[in-house]
Write a protein that holds these residues in place. Sequence first.
Motif, mmCIF file in Angstrom:
data_model
loop_
_atom_site.group_PDB
_atom_site.id
_atom_site.type_symbol
_atom_site.label_atom_id
_atom_site.label_comp_id
_atom_site.label_asym_id
_atom_site.label_seq_id
_atom_site.Cartn_x
_atom_site.Cartn_y
_atom_site.Cartn_z
ATOM 1 N N GLY A 395 0.814 -1.205 0.000
ATOM 2 C CA GLY A 395 0.000 0.000 0.000
ATOM 3 C C GLY A 395 0.849 1.257 0.000
ATOM 4 O O GLY A 395 0.460 2.279 -0.543
ATOM 5 N N PHE A 396 2.031 1.183 0.611
ATOM 6 C CA PHE A 396 2.830 2.399 0.770
ATOM 7 C C PHE A 396 3.714 2.657 -0.440
ATOM 8 O O PHE A 396 3.703 3.749 -0.995
ATOM 9 C CB PHE A 396 3.673 2.296 2.047
ATOM 10 N N SER A 397 4.492 1.686 -0.845
ATOM 11 C CA SER A 397 5.311 1.885 -2.044
ATOM 12 C C SER A 397 5.792 0.556 -2.577
ATOM 13 O O SER A 397 6.093 -0.365 -1.824
ATOM 14 C CB SER A 397 6.486 2.814 -1.768
ATOM 15 N N ASP A 400 9.332 -0.503 -1.215
ATOM 16 C CA ASP A 400 9.373 -1.199 0.073
ATOM 17 C C ASP A 400 8.824 -2.605 -0.067
ATOM 18 O O ASP A 400 9.342 -3.546 0.528
ATOM 19 C CB ASP A 400 8.574 -0.409 1.117
ATOM 20 N N LYS A 434 15.698 4.641 -7.911
ATOM 21 C CA LYS A 434 14.776 5.770 -7.782
ATOM 22 C C LYS A 434 15.514 7.097 -7.945
ATOM 23 O O LYS A 434 15.058 7.995 -8.654
ATOM 24 C CB LYS A 434 14.071 5.740 -6.417
ATOM 25 N N HIS A 439 12.745 13.280 -9.932
ATOM 26 C CA HIS A 439 11.606 14.103 -10.319
ATOM 27 C C HIS A 439 12.143 15.491 -10.644
ATOM 28 O O HIS A 439 12.819 16.103 -9.837
ATOM 29 C CB HIS A 439 10.641 14.151 -9.127
ATOM 30 N N ARG A 453 5.719 26.621 -7.669
ATOM 31 C CA ARG A 453 5.311 25.214 -7.617
ATOM 32 C C ARG A 453 5.239 24.638 -9.025
ATOM 33 O O ARG A 453 5.226 25.371 -10.012
ATOM 34 C CB ARG A 453 3.935 25.071 -6.923
ATOM 35 N N ARG A 457 0.826 20.791 -11.325
ATOM 36 C CA ARG A 457 -0.020 20.538 -10.161
ATOM 37 C C ARG A 457 -0.727 21.811 -9.690
ATOM 38 O O ARG A 457 -1.692 21.751 -8.944
ATOM 39 C CB ARG A 457 0.818 20.010 -8.991
ATOM 40 N N ASP B 509 11.700 12.009 -1.112
ATOM 41 C CA ASP B 509 11.088 10.688 -1.050
ATOM 42 C C ASP B 509 11.032 10.273 0.417
ATOM 43 O O ASP B 509 11.851 10.721 1.230
ATOM 44 C CB ASP B 509 11.912 9.688 -1.854
ATOM 45 N N ILE B 510 10.058 9.437 0.720
ATOM 46 C CA ILE B 510 9.939 8.889 2.076
ATOM 47 C C ILE B 510 9.670 7.416 1.915
ATOM 48 O O ILE B 510 8.804 7.038 1.116
ATOM 49 C CB ILE B 510 8.789 9.589 2.839
ATOM 50 N N ASP B 511 10.404 6.577 2.620
ATOM 51 C CA ASP B 511 10.092 5.152 2.530
ATOM 52 C C ASP B 511 9.427 4.676 3.818
ATOM 53 O O ASP B 511 9.199 5.464 4.738
ATOM 54 C CB ASP B 511 11.338 4.324 2.150
ATOM 55 N N GLY B 539 4.844 17.406 -3.785
ATOM 56 C CA GLY B 539 3.715 16.629 -4.308
ATOM 57 C C GLY B 539 3.883 15.125 -4.181
ATOM 58 O O GLY B 539 3.048 14.457 -3.581
ATOM 59 N N PRO B 540 4.974 14.558 -4.708
ATOM 60 C CA PRO B 540 5.109 13.098 -4.663
ATOM 61 C C PRO B 540 5.172 12.550 -3.234
ATOM 62 O O PRO B 540 4.648 11.466 -2.963
ATOM 63 C CB PRO B 540 6.448 12.847 -5.393
ATOM 64 N N ASP B 543 1.624 12.678 -1.828
ATOM 65 C CA ASP B 543 0.847 11.563 -2.385
ATOM 66 C C ASP B 543 1.088 10.295 -1.584
ATOM 67 O O ASP B 543 0.174 9.536 -1.280
ATOM 68 C CB ASP B 543 1.270 11.289 -3.841
ATOM 69 N N ARG B 544 2.354 10.085 -1.257
ATOM 70 C CA ARG B 544 2.715 8.875 -0.531
ATOM 71 C C ARG B 544 2.153 8.901 0.885
ATOM 72 O O ARG B 544 1.629 7.889 1.373
ATOM 73 C CB ARG B 544 4.245 8.771 -0.496
ATOM 74 N N ARG B 547 -1.320 7.823 1.418
ATOM 75 C CA ARG B 547 -1.640 6.398 1.278
ATOM 76 C C ARG B 547 -1.676 5.673 2.612
ATOM 77 O O ARG B 547 -1.913 4.477 2.650
ATOM 78 C CB ARG B 547 -0.570 5.718 0.430
#
Lengths: 576, 576
Positions: A395-397, A400, A434, A439, A453, A457, B509-511, B539-540, B543-544, B547
């Motif tokens: 669900g998260f990524s 992972d 990644k 990005h 920004r 978006r 990013d965040i894991d 934004g990304p 989004d995460r 979740r």
Amino acid sequence: MTLRSFARYLPILDWGRQYDRTAFTGDIVAALIVTIMLIPQSLAYALLAGLPPEAGIYASIAPILLYAVFGTSRALAVGPVAVVSLMTAAAVGNIAATGTAGYAAAALTLALLSGLILLTLGLFRLGFIANFLSHPVIAGFITASGLLIAASQLRHLLGIQGEGNTLIEIATGLWPHLSEVNPVTLALGVSATAFLFWVRKGLKPLLRRAGLGPRMADLVAKTGPVLAIVVTTLLTWGLDLGAQGVAIVGEVPQSLPPLTLPSLRPELIRQLFVPALLISVIGFVESISVAQTLAAKKRQRINPDQELIGLGAANIGAAFTGGFPVTGGFSRSVVNYDAGAETPAAGAYTAAGLALAALFLTPLIHYLPKATLAATIIVAVLSLVDVSILRRAWGFSRADFAAVAVTILLTLTLGVEVGVTAGVATSVLVHLYKTSRPHIAVVGRVPGTEHFRNVRRHDVETQSHVLSLRVDESLYFPNARFLEDELMRYAADKPELSDVVLMFPAVNDIDLSALESLEAINTRLRDAGVRLHLSEVKGPVMDRLKRCHFLQELTGEVFLSQHAAICALERRAPAA
Amino acid sequence: MTLRSFARYLPILDWGRQYDRTAFTGDIVAALIVTIMLIPQSLAYALLAGLPPEAGIYASIAPILLYAVFGTSRALAVGPVAVVSLMTAAAVGNIAATGTAGYAAAALTLALLSGLILLTLGLFRLGFIANFLSHPVIAGFITASGLLIAASQLRHLLGIQGEGNTLIEIATGLWPHLSEVNPVTLALGVSATAFLFWVRKGLKPLLRRAGLGPRMADLVAKTGPVLAIVVTTLLTWGLDLGAQGVAIVGEVPQSLPPLTLPSLRPELIRQLFVPALLISVIGFVESISVAQTLAAKKRQRINPDQELIGLGAANIGAAFTGGFPVTGGFSRSVVNYDAGAETPAAGAYTAAGLALAALFLTPLIHYLPKATLAATIIVAVLSLVDVSILRRAWGFSRADFAAVAVTILLTLTLGVEVGVTAGVATSVLVHLYKTSRPHIAVVGRVPGTEHFRNVRRHDVETQSHVLSLRVDESLYFPNARFLEDELMRYAADKPELSDVVLMFPAVNDIDLSALESLEAINTRLRDAGVRLHLSEVKGPVMDRLKRCHFLQELTGEVFLSQHAAICALERRAPAA
């Protein structure tokens, strides 16, 4: 070295000075309960590690004492634990056959190596390397190990042969012997398992209804395995079940832990070094999580580097007293904490209790069926199995999830060492992948503010002669060329372009490869008559850029903020 | 597959359609010059790879033709190059002794594997993996390889024995034979080396003064090695130096490239797979850099994935025509470009020229001394050696320096495969280490603006009840726990604290591990009566976070900007 700096390595000098009667009472009660619980647990984990039962008790004595001197957690109980015992069996099983003298000797060397590795990591303050085991990898590894351990104990429940380090080996090992299942062993094993599951779920409510307080009920329920052991041992002795093929523990020497000298054969060290490293790191991660959880409850602090020293000492102790690799165990530590242990002295009293047990109680476990120990292990480890981590990670990524899935799959099919190594490698590779395609957003100003920004978006203002790109990643070798390609692609779409602003608020570092890409970008834009500017460059990145010629060659400017950049470039705008 | 999508893999259909007389003239002149230059070079690199001289010529024919069909660079000349030949010698030398049939057969298999790897990478568009070779690692590797190659040729200059894949092996290999130095060989070798150095530095100015144009002078100077070969061959033949112990090339078959079938023994493939992978990646990186440099001069574009396919086809071609691994070479490509090659057809004409040479010129090189070839190699590779990368990297960052230093040191002492692998590993480990302890800055508002900067670098406004921390790194497993510890340390220093704002403009990013740390931080702050807010979340990342449950559990808010956060929290400030 002054006495004071030496004391840094001896937390005992800290709590020992304030030791009083209250602490003593708390500690001695906790020690009694933990001792009772540890006897079956130690025997069971020795069986899991492929060692004679007494090794489990020995491995719980010196290590506890040494951890009491060098460790920082007040409630951690050190000794054999399920996952480390499984890893020991896997590592040592590659070198010698179970039950041989070489096997026990290799386990000693493994403990020594593991202790020395932990000690070295601690002295050099390298505890952070444990962070490279990500949470998903640990969760996946523990779950897969739990399943492997439970599977490995089936043969004791069935009373047949069939060893192995992976699910496939275990299954193919058991298969040809399934016709030889010993019905008495099976009945005994299944009853013990069922009883122990019931103890976990049903005994505590029963005790509560019988009038016991919640804490007491919990503690009594935790001694349930002892009851299983007493009953099945008496049954086996009374009905002479050994004669009917029930495997029993048999002769256990009545002695204090022996003095053992681990072998230092270079060949053995070479073979055991990598497993020892993995055991050290996994053991450390398990131990420190337990210690931190318990310390947080009492607002105490754990010093990770000192913990490495404590665990290192404990393992070296195990190596010289007939043990095998140990670490801080979850269940024993929680019981110790719940039973009211105040200081590491509780551990010392537990060690004394176990020493007495080793001296006087071992004849009593002669008729203990191995199936009962297997049942103890199975019930204990199945509580470690938690496949919900797969769902959470998915669900998260996906990244992972990949790490968890690889860890679980390879641990089950190729064994613990491959599993955990592949899990760490997957985490690292996924991270590199990644960050290799960062990005990159074209940004514009949010009207009426100084904020910029993503144009895709937010509803923002842009200029036709200025391209503002925000790079959302540190620039380093895996993505250096990617930036070059992307920027040129965006620039090609803007025919009126006169200025490019690279917005660097998220660029935390720049390496030499990225610098060369920036130089290439600067040159290529210059040749096309376009200036290159930077904005919002972080202090550390600016410091680095100042160390080379890039800023002198830069065709544009470096602006403190993107707002300042756009204001300046708007003023210079070519006439429409 | 439609014809059009198939054409994507055949760039020849693109340029072939517009081929005219001007292009033909340019191509044929370039081909003539390149052919003359390639004959000594091909012989020399075959010697370096440990193969018979004709293998070098064979390896320059089919590969050039195949690259002309599949490659995208208009000037790249494909064939044996120094570094790849050295790597071939190292890889094949582990399997068979130089000069045996097994050795030549293993070189064919190595070329086939390398070709298949390149083709696979190209078809799956995995060209980005070359980015994992950072610039410092490549620079260090090329420099160290140059030194190794020069050292490995000393034995031919001295006319003695002494092989090896590392500086130490070469030195200890030469040492016992130093008394056997052949004085005639030495005189020949040293003269040839000196002459070739002079050709590089002194011939061009001389030709200019003699009235040649700059481009012509450059091209004639590049054919200098041919002169050295002609003269020393004639000397050796005329004075019968072979009888005095000068090693000569000897019998070379007069034939077109033979059809060879590379062995596919699983054991051989297993042994050669890793070397083939390294050769593929190194060869690709070398080739693409040359191709991009030349393409940039004419504003042409190189497609990296198609280049992989072109080089893959070239290597497969080498495998089936008695060759060994090849790639796009720097010197031959530059000569091809400077000589006026317009299209890949120049390569085809070069192939034809070399085929004629293989058929008719080979008897002429019978008396060619190996010392001359060694001199050609030494002079060519010493131009690759550039130790200034060490100084540049040191000045820029210790991390980059570590990667270069490890690469150079290990390539020289442990060989090419260990060297380049360790270089990549060092780059990755250094990156992981750096990101495991991110820069975390306490920030305040630059007065009169909406900007927030580090309190230790700028004169800014802060509030006593608000702690604003900017995290300068993506949050992921190696640094998750570090953030937890740092934040709690900062928070402990602010007794009046009621709000913590984590500013995330640099968090890309965040894991899952970092998410769990954020959850732990939120809980611990909540227990201490402190709210946790986030600001400037990308934004990304947002989004995460959406979740999972984190945003519901967050005690504070998520602000679009740090400015908005501080405005809101100032309004809520507790009365002074």
